[in-house]
Scaffold this active site. Structure first.
Site, PDB file in Angstrom:
ATOM      1  N   HIS A   1       0.842  -1.191   0.000  1.00 17.24           N
ATOM      2  CA  HIS A   1       0.000   0.000   0.000  1.00 17.24           C
ATOM      3  C   HIS A   1       0.880   1.244   0.000  1.00 17.24           C
ATOM      4  CE1 HIS A   1      -3.935  -1.936   1.683  1.00 17.24           C
ATOM      5  NE2 HIS A   1      -3.322  -2.730   0.822  1.00 17.24           N
TER       6      HIS A   1
ATOM      7  N   GLU B   1       1.029   3.978   1.856  1.00 15.53           N
ATOM      8  CA  GLU B   1       1.594   4.406   3.132  1.00 15.53           C
ATOM      9  C   GLU B   1       2.735   3.486   3.560  1.00 15.53           C
ATOM     10  OE1 GLU B   1      -2.885   5.418   3.310  1.00 15.53           O
ATOM     11  OE2 GLU B   1      -1.617   3.830   2.484  1.00 15.53           O
TER      12      GLU B   1
ATOM     13  N   CYS C   1      -2.474  -0.102   7.133  1.00 16.80           N
ATOM     14  CA  CYS C   1      -1.669   1.117   7.079  1.00 16.80           C
ATOM     15  C   CYS C   1      -1.779   1.900   8.372  1.00 16.80           C
ATOM     16  CB  CYS C   1      -2.071   1.961   5.872  1.00 16.80           C
ATOM     17  SG  CYS C   1      -1.649   1.165   4.303  1.00 16.80           S
TER      18      CYS C   1
ATOM     19  N   CYS D   1      -6.126   2.433   5.542  1.00 22.22           N
ATOM     20  CA  CYS D   1      -6.816   1.179   5.848  1.00 22.22           C
ATOM     21  C   CYS D   1      -6.304   0.657   7.194  1.00 22.22           C
ATOM     22  CB  CYS D   1      -6.559   0.160   4.739  1.00 22.22           C
ATOM     23  SG  CYS D   1      -4.883  -0.548   4.786  1.00 22.22           S
TER      24      CYS D   1
END
Length: 158
Positions: free
Chosen positions: A55, A57, A88, A85
């Site tokens: 992801h 991040e 993250c 999310c």
């Protein structure tokens, strides 16, 4: 948000769009800033790297930590194109930045079929009631390593 914050947020949004346009991954981007300077950028790379943890991040956190040679980002600010999310969010708390700015909300993400509600729900239920089966085993053997860690004199705290 200050004008400088808006500049960094716009860069995160730009990374999200670039990653999406090049089929690197979903429409998510992140920037990490320290002392007014971008030290790391990331975009979602889940589909291009076949990595569900890639992801934006997490990508940016890994890059920033490597660049700064540390596992914590205490004096940093994270700008991300979407509310993080659960994965993250956990990574952000482990990295310990001083602030996070985000663009879209998790509801906005759910509207385009990036819905993390199942994970939020699973965290709230007991481990024996989760949709994926979790089985405890060899706890006594695993605890020996924890006890060894607890008495380790030269460990690096985090």
């Amino acid at each position: 948000m200050t004008e400088e914050d808006k500049k960094f947020m716009r860069r995160a949004i730009e990374l999200a769009e670039n990653g999406m346009d090049t089929n690197t991954g979903g429409p998510f981007g992140a920037v990490i800033v320290k002392n007014g300077e971008i030290i790391a950028e990331g975009c979602n790379k889940v589909t291009s790297q076949n990595d569900p943890t890639a992801h934006a991040e997490v990508d940016a956190i890994r890059t920033a930590c490597k660049k700064l040679n540390t596992f914590q980002l205490e004096d940093c600010i994270i700008y991300t194109s979407c509310e993080p999310c659960p994965m993250c969010l956990g990574a952000i708390y482990w990295a310990r930045p001083k602030k996070v700015f985000y663009g879209c909300t998790r509801e906005d993400a759910a509207d385009i079929e990036f819905d993390d509600q199942l994970i939020y729900d699973e965290i709230a239920v007991g481990i024996s009631n989760r949709q994926i089966e979790f089985t405890n085993g060899l706890r006594d053997e695993a605890l020996k390593v924890f006890k060894k860690w607890n008495s380790k004199i030269d460990r690096t705290e985090y």
